[in-house]
Scaffold this active site. Sequence first.
Site, PDB file in Angstrom:
ATOM      1  N   ASP A  71     -25.115  17.218  54.202  1.00  0.00           N
ATOM      2  CA  ASP A  71     -26.442  16.619  54.073  1.00  0.00           C
ATOM      3  C   ASP A  71     -27.304  17.269  55.143  1.00  0.00           C
ATOM      4  OD1 ASP A  71     -27.892  14.602  52.427  1.00  0.00           O
ATOM      5  OD2 ASP A  71     -28.529  13.973  54.418  1.00  0.00           O
ATOM      6  N   GLY A 152     -35.582  26.619  49.631  1.00  0.00           N
ATOM      7  CA  GLY A 152     -36.242  25.459  50.236  1.00  0.00           C
ATOM      8  C   GLY A 152     -37.325  25.839  51.241  1.00  0.00           C
ATOM      9  N   TYR A 153     -37.198  25.303  52.444  1.00  0.00           N
ATOM     10  CA  TYR A 153     -38.214  25.496  53.484  1.00  0.00           C
ATOM     11  C   TYR A 153     -38.018  26.802  54.267  1.00  0.00           C
ATOM     12  CZ  TYR A 153     -38.821  20.531  52.434  1.00  0.00           C
ATOM     13  OH  TYR A 153     -39.022  19.341  51.786  1.00  0.00           O
ATOM     14  N   HIS A 179     -28.181  26.055  60.955  1.00  0.00           N
ATOM     15  CA  HIS A 179     -27.609  24.708  61.085  1.00  0.00           C
ATOM     16  C   HIS A 179     -26.308  24.614  60.288  1.00  0.00           C
ATOM     17  CE1 HIS A 179     -30.189  25.249  57.680  1.00  0.00           C
ATOM     18  NE2 HIS A 179     -30.059  24.038  57.201  1.00  0.00           N
TER      19      HIS A 179
HETATM   20  P1  ITT Z   1     -26.875  18.070  47.425  1.00  0.00           P
HETATM   21  O1  ITT Z   1     -27.238  16.687  47.917  1.00  0.00           O
HETATM   22  O2  ITT Z   1     -26.374  18.067  46.007  1.00  0.00           O
HETATM   23  O3  ITT Z   1     -25.999  18.812  48.369  1.00  0.00           O
HETATM   24  P2  ITT Z   1     -29.663  18.618  47.995  1.00  0.00           P
HETATM   25  O4  ITT Z   1     -30.505  19.847  47.911  1.00  0.00           O
HETATM   26  O5  ITT Z   1     -30.224  17.341  47.386  1.00  0.00           O
HETATM   27  O6  ITT Z   1     -28.225  18.958  47.364  1.00  0.00           O
HETATM   28  P3  ITT Z   1     -29.751  17.357  50.585  1.00  0.00           P
HETATM   29  O7  ITT Z   1     -29.871  15.970  50.061  1.00  0.00           O
HETATM   30  O8  ITT Z   1     -28.815  17.602  51.749  1.00  0.00           O
HETATM   31  O9  ITT Z   1     -29.268  18.391  49.486  1.00  0.00           O
HETATM   32  O10 ITT Z   1     -31.192  17.874  50.962  1.00  0.00           O
HETATM   33  C1  ITT Z   1     -31.315  19.038  51.661  1.00  0.00           C
HETATM   34  C2  ITT Z   1     -32.734  19.531  51.529  1.00  0.00           C
HETATM   35  O11 ITT Z   1     -33.154  19.968  52.828  1.00  0.00           O
HETATM   36  C3  ITT Z   1     -32.775  20.758  50.633  1.00  0.00           C
HETATM   37  O12 ITT Z   1     -33.013  20.407  49.283  1.00  0.00           O
HETATM   38  C4  ITT Z   1     -33.917  21.544  51.275  1.00  0.00           C
HETATM   39  O13 ITT Z   1     -35.150  20.997  50.886  1.00  0.00           O
HETATM   40  C5  ITT Z   1     -33.730  21.234  52.755  1.00  0.00           C
HETATM   41  N1  ITT Z   1     -32.794  22.214  53.366  1.00  0.00           N
HETATM   42  C6  ITT Z   1     -31.527  21.981  53.811  1.00  0.00           C
HETATM   43  N2  ITT Z   1     -30.953  23.102  54.283  1.00  0.00           N
HETATM   44  C7  ITT Z   1     -31.865  24.065  54.102  1.00  0.00           C
HETATM   45  C8  ITT Z   1     -31.848  25.446  54.373  1.00  0.00           C
HETATM   46  O14 ITT Z   1     -30.775  26.055  54.857  1.00  0.00           O
HETATM   47  N3  ITT Z   1     -32.940  26.143  54.077  1.00  0.00           N
HETATM   48  C9  ITT Z   1     -34.033  25.555  53.558  1.00  0.00           C
HETATM   49  N4  ITT Z   1     -34.133  24.250  53.251  1.00  0.00           N
HETATM   50  C10 ITT Z   1     -33.048  23.510  53.529  1.00  0.00           C
END
Ligand code: ITT
Length: 196
Positions: A71, A152-153, A179
């Site tokens: 997460d 993502g970001y 991270h």
């Molecule tokens: P799962 O829960 O199925 O693993 P998810 O994308 O919904 O997939 P999270 O609930 O952990 O995962 O949300 C993580 C969000 O945070 C992800 O969708 C991105 O928006 C952001 N994020 C996390 N790690 C990132 C990264 O390495 N680079 C860019 N954005 C990231």
Amino acid sequence: MKKQIVIATHNTNKLKEFKSLFEGTPYEVLGLADIKFNGEIKEDGETFADNAVIKAQTIHKFTNLPVIADDSGLCLNALDGFPGVNSARFMEGLPYSEKNAAIIKMLEGYSDKSAKFVCAIALVGLEKFPQVFIGEVKGMIINEERGKEGFGYDPIFFHPNSQKTFGEMSIKEKDDISHRGRATSLLFEYLKTHYF
Ligand code: ITT
């Protein structure tokens, strides 16, 4: 023969990063499609660690194999850690180009552009209780997207030591400092001692 470990994520980019991180280890990484899980997992924890454990436990109950879940999210210091655990749900359904533009706009009036990515990895199925490993990386939000790598970001997250955004890094470069890479190093230290 390689041992199997499931990554409990629907996020194909995370799965790709984990596959890269596990290269050269005694583990074969399986995704949710490999174990034929296509349900939703309710992420209602208050912290990254809570949600990682919820995801890993849900999938471990389904498959019985060892499972890791991640997460993760972006935390903006000027906005008290927003979007944090809600990073995936912020402006849900809209493309990241729009989410990134919104983040840049929200920070417009602030001189503090500092941010961090946080990743909690939960490991379930090897011990009686879940193990959690946390990695963080500090950076700053820039005023435009840069780079087409990552997800993502990543294109607005600038890493000062590298003088690049995560969107400008190859998967290997990002693995070394991210991270997720840091949390995975802690996970590997643990797995090496007990399970490699
Ligand atoms: P799962 O829960 O199925 O693993 P998810 O994308 O919904 O997939 P999270 O609930 O952990 O995962 O949300 C993580 C969000 O945070 C992800 O969708 C991105 O928006 C952001 N994020 C996390 N790690 C990132 C990264 O390495 N680079 C860019 N954005 C990231």
